[in-house]
Design a protein around this motif. Sequence first.
Motif, short mmCIF file in Angstrom:
data_model
loop_
_atom_site.label_atom_id
_atom_site.label_comp_id
_atom_site.label_asym_id
_atom_site.label_seq_id
_atom_site.Cartn_x
_atom_site.Cartn_y
_atom_site.Cartn_z
N TYR B 35 0.85 -1.18 0.00
CA TYR B 35 0.00 0.00 0.00
C TYR B 35 0.89 1.24 0.00
CZ TYR B 35 -4.09 -2.82 1.29
OH TYR B 35 -5.12 -3.73 1.30
N GLN B 37 0.82 5.48 1.03
CA GLN B 37 0.12 6.52 1.76
C GLN B 37 0.80 7.86 1.50
OE1 GLN B 37 0.28 6.50 6.11
NE2 GLN B 37 -1.77 7.37 6.23
N GLY B 40 -0.94 12.85 4.85
CA GLY B 40 -2.26 13.33 5.22
C GLY B 40 -3.42 12.60 4.57
N ARG B 41 -3.14 11.48 3.93
CA ARG B 41 -4.19 10.75 3.23
C ARG B 41 -4.29 9.33 3.76
NH1 ARG B 41 -4.96 13.28 -1.80
NH2 ARG B 41 -6.77 11.89 -2.04
N GLY B 42 -5.32 8.63 3.31
CA GLY B 42 -5.46 7.22 3.64
C GLY B 42 -4.59 6.35 2.76
N LEU B 43 -4.49 5.08 3.13
CA LEU B 43 -3.67 4.15 2.35
C LEU B 43 -4.40 3.76 1.07
CD1 LEU B 43 -2.59 3.87 5.34
CD2 LEU B 43 -1.86 1.58 4.65
N VAL B 44 -3.60 3.52 0.05
CA VAL B 44 -4.13 3.09 -1.25
C VAL B 44 -3.44 1.79 -1.64
CG1 VAL B 44 -4.33 3.65 -3.69
CG2 VAL B 44 -4.64 5.45 -1.98
N HIS B 45 -4.25 0.82 -2.02
CA HIS B 45 -3.72 -0.48 -2.41
C HIS B 45 -2.95 -0.37 -3.73
CE1 HIS B 45 -3.99 -4.55 -4.24
NE2 HIS B 45 -3.78 -4.93 -3.01
N PHE B 88 3.76 0.63 2.63
CA PHE B 88 3.54 -0.38 3.66
C PHE B 88 3.29 -1.74 3.03
CE2 PHE B 88 2.92 2.41 7.32
CZ PHE B 88 2.59 3.61 6.71
N PHE B 102 -0.14 -4.70 9.21
CA PHE B 102 0.69 -3.78 8.45
C PHE B 102 2.04 -3.59 9.12
CE2 PHE B 102 -2.13 -1.97 5.24
CZ PHE B 102 -3.37 -2.39 5.70
N GLY B 103 3.06 -3.44 8.29
CA GLY B 103 4.36 -3.05 8.79
C GLY B 103 4.37 -1.57 9.11
N GLN B 104 5.51 -1.08 9.59
CA GLN B 104 5.61 0.32 9.99
C GLN B 104 5.92 1.24 8.81
OE1 GLN B 104 7.73 1.28 13.53
NE2 GLN B 104 7.15 -0.61 14.57
#
Lengths: 116, 112
Positions: B35, B37, B40-45, B88, B102-104
């Motif tokens: 993913y 990111q 300031g946004r959400g995660l994207v696959h 990620f 999820f990893g860091q």
Amino acid sequence: DAGITQSPRHKVTETGTPVTLRCHQTENHRYMYWYRQDPGHGLRLIHYSYGVKDTDKGEVSDGYSVSRSKTEDFLLTLESATSSQTSVYFCASSSGQDILSYNEQFFGPGTRLTVL
Amino acid sequence: SQQGEEDPQALSIQEGENATMNCSYKTSINNLQWYRQNSGRGLVHLILIRSNEREKHSGRLRVTLDTSKKSSSLLITASRAADTASYFCATPLSSNTGKLIFGQGTTLQVKP
């Protein structure tokens, strides 16, 4: 992006007050998730839902509760907010059509919560 | 404990260079996902690779999976400033819940 929205996008509250965050998806996805993201900890699962009224705990569920009365809505409640719950909260959903979990998750834009 | 751990934690490159990020995990998996990111946004696959696949491509992305070493790598070729983001890896917690660990993340900065 899939149709996932979160409200509010920003919130400042005081210690001890209840807070409810809302997640709304228009994809008719079966699974929904709440995560928190903190520096040094990455993304951690708080609670998830595998159907209407079906929820379960994640790895950091203490101090949080959830409810899912409709497919499209997943609410996260902080019963009595503490400063340690200051974080960015993300909602996500996935279709759950593949029983082997070959399912990508779609994320909302996040809610930045500050507890003073 | 984290299932997936990315390496390096931060990476800074010039536009046009390739960027490689690595992910290690601990238990057997049936798929691994990457993913992105933006700030300031959400995660994207980005991409999903199944355990019976060794390599997968999507545009400028190349993902490899080595189940014997429990590791995966994400290669971004000919990077652009717009690739600046955190990346990620994520692996299933169990086979039938849809839950991911999820990893860091790796923070990538691409300088123009």
